[in-house]
Scaffold this active site. Structure first.
Site, PDB file in Angstrom:
ATOM      1  N   HIS A   2       9.890  17.068 -13.547  1.00 39.82           N
ATOM      2  CA  HIS A   2      10.389  18.435 -13.391  1.00 39.82           C
ATOM      3  C   HIS A   2      10.392  18.830 -11.912  1.00 39.82           C
ATOM      4  CE1 HIS A   2      10.652  22.834 -14.335  1.00 39.82           C
ATOM      5  NE2 HIS A   2       9.901  22.914 -13.242  1.00 39.82           N
ATOM      6  N   GLU A   3       9.284  18.546 -11.227  1.00 39.05           N
ATOM      7  CA  GLU A   3       9.197  18.898  -9.805  1.00 39.05           C
ATOM      8  C   GLU A   3      10.201  18.097  -8.974  1.00 39.05           C
ATOM      9  OE1 GLU A   3       7.569  21.484  -8.942  1.00 39.05           O
ATOM     10  OE2 GLU A   3       6.690  21.692 -10.940  1.00 39.05           O
ATOM     11  N   HIS A  40      13.546  19.661  -9.035  1.00 39.24           N
ATOM     12  CA  HIS A  40      13.781  20.707  -8.042  1.00 39.24           C
ATOM     13  C   HIS A  40      14.212  20.103  -6.703  1.00 39.24           C
ATOM     14  CE1 HIS A  40      12.700  24.142 -10.409  1.00 39.24           C
ATOM     15  NE2 HIS A  40      11.456  23.742 -10.615  1.00 39.24           N
ATOM     16  N   GLU A  68      14.948  26.444 -13.317  1.00 38.69           N
ATOM     17  CA  GLU A  68      13.846  25.900 -14.114  1.00 38.69           C
ATOM     18  C   GLU A  68      14.382  25.097 -15.298  1.00 38.69           C
ATOM     19  OE1 GLU A  68      10.926  25.631 -13.327  1.00 38.69           O
ATOM     20  OE2 GLU A  68      10.473  27.196 -11.880  1.00 38.69           O
TER      21      GLU A  68
END
Length: 286
Positions: A130-131, A134, A189
């Protein structure tokens, strides 16, 4: 053009505030020019800015050595990622009960022991994915650019100095506060969650791992002893239940069936999925 003028007006007003730190008498007068130039800061300058910020961040946290079991575990988890060499990643473990992880624009990944205690390897993999989402989607770059725009105007700085360590501790501290006050949008997100899902499929990890990780956060947020640990992580994110539901729906739409529940804690485990996706997925870069 009107949007640019509005942004400049905002940062100029910030620079004139009596609480702002000004490094020289002419800084306030230079704030407008600084804001305009900060809008065009290059990706290379952003990476350098992130690198300097990470030096500051690492200095303020306890980094576990390579011989530590947490670090060895993170090594195993990161070894499961493939096709990410162009991100130039470096990763470390912070000794902290905080349930969190983050990625910086220079490729730094930091994972807190609190998160590793709360989740199994698949779930930690998904959170890191997930990070990294980004990073891939340029969310981190844009967040740093926006934060730098505000802080540079306060200091009257037009661009990142190319000399390592040139930015003051005060500037980097203010940058950190500005970053902490910013939240990724719901769209960002959601896209990062979807990137984590894609990472899982491409690297042989349970596609439900992100779903399970989000449910761990939901569970912990309901326990008073854990609420402090999650405050930083969840305060800037969209509704966690909705995010978990979205990932579950993606798994089901891709033809995956959840056959075993998630098990949390600091031990490796894999979830049970028995079918392949109906169609291929790929990670898209922004």
């Amino acid at each position: 053009m009107k949007k640019l003028a509005l942004i400049c007006a905002v940062v100029i007003s910030l620079a004139s505030c009596s609480t702002m730190k000004i490094v020289d008498p002419n800084a306030a007068a230079n704030a407008g020019a600084a804001a305009v130039q900060a809008l065009t800061i290059s990706d290379a300058q952003i990476a350098q800015l992130c690198s300097q910020y990470m030096v500051e961040s690492d200095g303020q946290n306890t980094i576990l050595p390579a011989s530590n079991d947490y670090t060895k575990r993170l090594d195993r988890i990161m070894a499961r990622f493939h096709n990410i060499n162009d991100l130039n990643l470096n990763y470390k473990v912070y000794q902290s009960n905080t349930v969190n992880a983050f990625a910086s624009g220079d490729g730094s990944v930091r994972v807190y022991t609190g998160l590793m205690d709360a989740m199994n390897d698949d779930e930690v993999f998904a959170v890191i994915g997930h990070e990294l989402g980004h990073l891939i989607n340029k969310d981190v770059r844009d967040a740093y650019r926006a934060a730098y725009l505000v802080v540079a105007a306060r200091y009257g700085i037009a661009a990142v100095n190319t000399t390592a360590g040139a930015l003051s501790t005060g500037f980097l501290g203010d940058l950190g506060q500005e970053l902490a006050s910013r939240a990724y949008s719901r769209r960002q997100e959601t896209q990062a969650d979807e990137t984590a899902f894609q990472f899982c499929i491409q690297n042989g990890v349970d596609p439900y791992a992100m779903y399970h990780a989000l449910n761990v956060l939901i569970q912990l947020s309901g326990e008073s002893a854990q609420q402090g640990k999650l405050a930083e992580l969840l305060s800037t994110h969209p509704d966690t239940h909705k995010r978990a539901t979205h990932i579950k729906e993606m798994c089901e739409a891709a033809g995956y069936k959840m056959t075993t529940p998630s098990s949390t804690g600091s031990k490796p485990s894999t979830g049970g999925t028995t079918t392949k996706p109906k169609k291929g997925v790929s990670i898209k870069k922004g």
